[in-house]
Design a protein around this motif. Sequence first.
Motif, PDB file in Angstrom:
ATOM      1  N   THR A  59     123.287  40.433  11.349  1.00 26.96           N
ATOM      2  CA  THR A  59     123.334  39.021  10.968  1.00 26.96           C
ATOM      3  C   THR A  59     122.074  38.575  10.243  1.00 26.96           C
ATOM      4  O   THR A  59     122.110  37.604   9.477  1.00 26.96           O
ATOM      5  CB  THR A  59     123.522  38.133  12.214  1.00 26.96           C
ATOM      6  OG1 THR A  59     122.452  38.386  13.135  1.00 26.96           O
ATOM      7  CG2 THR A  59     124.854  38.420  12.890  1.00 26.96           C
ATOM      8  N   ASP A  60     120.952  39.257  10.469  1.00 25.69           N
ATOM      9  CA  ASP A  60     119.674  38.834   9.894  1.00 25.69           C
ATOM     10  C   ASP A  60     119.070  39.960   9.057  1.00 25.69           C
ATOM     11  O   ASP A  60     118.916  41.090   9.551  1.00 25.69           O
ATOM     12  CB  ASP A  60     118.698  38.425  11.001  1.00 25.69           C
ATOM     13  CG  ASP A  60     119.231  37.264  11.827  1.00 25.69           C
ATOM     14  OD1 ASP A  60     119.544  36.212  11.240  1.00 25.69           O
ATOM     15  OD2 ASP A  60     119.344  37.427  13.057  1.00 25.69           O
ATOM     16  N   TRP A  61     118.708  39.608   7.814  1.00 21.70           N
ATOM     17  CA  TRP A  61     118.180  40.598   6.884  1.00 21.70           C
ATOM     18  C   TRP A  61     116.878  40.096   6.264  1.00 21.70           C
ATOM     19  O   TRP A  61     116.753  38.923   5.913  1.00 21.70           O
ATOM     20  CB  TRP A  61     119.190  40.872   5.768  1.00 21.70           C
ATOM     21  CG  TRP A  61     120.396  41.610   6.237  1.00 21.70           C
ATOM     22  CD1 TRP A  61     121.491  41.079   6.858  1.00 21.70           C
ATOM     23  CD2 TRP A  61     120.621  43.016   6.157  1.00 21.70           C
ATOM     24  NE1 TRP A  61     122.386  42.066   7.168  1.00 21.70           N
ATOM     25  CE2 TRP A  61     121.889  43.267   6.756  1.00 21.70           C
ATOM     26  CE3 TRP A  61     119.903  44.085   5.644  1.00 21.70           C
ATOM     27  CZ2 TRP A  61     122.430  44.546   6.832  1.00 21.70           C
ATOM     28  CZ3 TRP A  61     120.436  45.360   5.722  1.00 21.70           C
ATOM     29  CH2 TRP A  61     121.683  45.576   6.306  1.00 21.70           C
ATOM     30  N   SER A  62     115.915  40.993   6.118  1.00 20.67           N
ATOM     31  CA  SER A  62     114.659  40.672   5.443  1.00 20.67           C
ATOM     32  C   SER A  62     114.102  41.947   4.815  1.00 20.67           C
ATOM     33  O   SER A  62     114.568  43.052   5.107  1.00 20.67           O
ATOM     34  CB  SER A  62     113.647  40.065   6.429  1.00 20.67           C
ATOM     35  OG  SER A  62     113.440  40.918   7.537  1.00 20.67           O
ATOM     36  N   VAL A  63     113.116  41.784   3.951  1.00 21.45           N
ATOM     37  CA  VAL A  63     112.510  42.915   3.254  1.00 21.45           C
ATOM     38  C   VAL A  63     111.238  43.344   3.958  1.00 21.45           C
ATOM     39  O   VAL A  63     110.354  42.521   4.227  1.00 21.45           O
ATOM     40  CB  VAL A  63     112.194  42.551   1.788  1.00 21.45           C
ATOM     41  CG1 VAL A  63     111.419  43.682   1.109  1.00 21.45           C
ATOM     42  CG2 VAL A  63     113.478  42.263   1.019  1.00 21.45           C
ATOM     43  N   LEU A  64     111.136  44.630   4.247  1.00 19.95           N
ATOM     44  CA  LEU A  64     109.922  45.190   4.850  1.00 19.95           C
ATOM     45  C   LEU A  64     108.944  45.672   3.782  1.00 19.95           C
ATOM     46  O   LEU A  64     107.819  45.194   3.696  1.00 19.95           O
ATOM     47  CB  LEU A  64     110.282  46.347   5.783  1.00 19.95           C
ATOM     48  CG  LEU A  64     110.931  45.978   7.114  1.00 19.95           C
ATOM     49  CD1 LEU A  64     111.440  47.229   7.820  1.00 19.95           C
ATOM     50  CD2 LEU A  64     109.944  45.225   8.012  1.00 19.95           C
ATOM     51  N   VAL A  65     109.363  46.652   2.974  1.00 23.89           N
ATOM     52  CA  VAL A  65     108.482  47.227   1.954  1.00 23.89           C
ATOM     53  C   VAL A  65     109.296  47.686   0.756  1.00 23.89           C
ATOM     54  O   VAL A  65     110.492  47.959   0.864  1.00 23.89           O
ATOM     55  CB  VAL A  65     107.673  48.441   2.492  1.00 23.89           C
ATOM     56  CG1 VAL A  65     106.563  48.012   3.420  1.00 23.89           C
ATOM     57  CG2 VAL A  65     108.585  49.457   3.155  1.00 23.89           C
ATOM     58  N   ASP A  66     108.625  47.768  -0.385  1.00 26.20           N
ATOM     59  CA  ASP A  66     109.162  48.423  -1.573  1.00 26.20           C
ATOM     60  C   ASP A  66     108.329  49.671  -1.817  1.00 26.20           C
ATOM     61  O   ASP A  66     107.093  49.597  -1.856  1.00 26.20           O
ATOM     62  CB  ASP A  66     109.095  47.502  -2.795  1.00 26.20           C
ATOM     63  CG  ASP A  66     109.935  46.249  -2.618  1.00 26.20           C
ATOM     64  OD1 ASP A  66     111.014  46.351  -2.005  1.00 26.20           O
ATOM     65  OD2 ASP A  66     109.525  45.180  -3.100  1.00 26.20           O
ATOM     66  N   VAL A  67     108.993  50.815  -1.965  1.00 23.34           N
ATOM     67  CA  VAL A  67     108.289  52.097  -2.040  1.00 23.34           C
ATOM     68  C   VAL A  67     108.578  52.780  -3.370  1.00 23.34           C
ATOM     69  O   VAL A  67     109.735  53.129  -3.662  1.00 23.34           O
ATOM     70  CB  VAL A  67     108.731  53.029  -0.884  1.00 23.34           C
ATOM     71  CG1 VAL A  67     107.973  54.346  -0.958  1.00 23.34           C
ATOM     72  CG2 VAL A  67     108.521  52.357   0.467  1.00 23.34           C
ATOM     73  N   ALA A  68     107.551  52.947  -4.192  1.00 19.46           N
ATOM     74  CA  ALA A  68     107.655  53.787  -5.389  1.00 19.46           C
ATOM     75  C   ALA A  68     107.475  55.226  -4.914  1.00 19.46           C
ATOM     76  O   ALA A  68     106.376  55.629  -4.524  1.00 19.46           O
ATOM     77  CB  ALA A  68     106.592  53.409  -6.411  1.00 19.46           C
TER      78      ALA A  68
END
Length: 218
Positions: free
Chosen positions: A117-126
């Motif tokens: 039900t709940d979504w968020s962004v942790l990290v973006d990884v190149a």
Amino acid sequence: MVGVDTTGSGVARTGGAHEFTTLTSEDVYVGRILALRADEVGMPGGGHARREVVEHFGAVAIVALDEQDRVALIHQYRYPLGRRLWELPAGLLDVSGEAPVRTAQRELAEETGLAATDWSVLVDVATSPGFTDECVRVFLATGISEVPRPDAAGDEEADLVIRWFPLAEAVRMALGGEIVNGPAVAGLLAAQAVRDGVAGARPADAPWTDRPSRFAER
């Protein structure tokens, strides 16, 4: 400030002021999920160098945490390494026009039979910016429930094993070399940091500067 080059190449250091430009570009290989191109790039001092670039769709991965602070991991065979790896549920951004969070929701359901039900962004990884534009956005998913999984699976996914681990144990596995998948390591450490209050997660639709686009636009 421009300094003196001490590497023996005879090129004065530009201190981050050089504009890197593509002089020529050639496709070496174009496949189903990636392409390889070879570019000649203008270098400081007026020279140029060949840069081989793997273009990729990009991908998403999911740290799915239940109410007991357990994370869902999958055990999947990875042919290039020749063994099975513990990883986060993940998938390619290969559906045109689909928002990354929607891709993450779909992949989580397909691979693990879970919804959140709940979504968020942790990290973006190149993943390896020295030779590929692949970038992976890792989401945090909470408020977990079970949903039906597809009966049929393709290729390596037909062999998937799903298991729940305490988040602290998964972090220990990452630091101990038992989990080596890059986005999984980064996502697990980030999830622990968020749980510990060291950092906060970003909105699920947060801007993503380095999301790959060139391969998808071919």
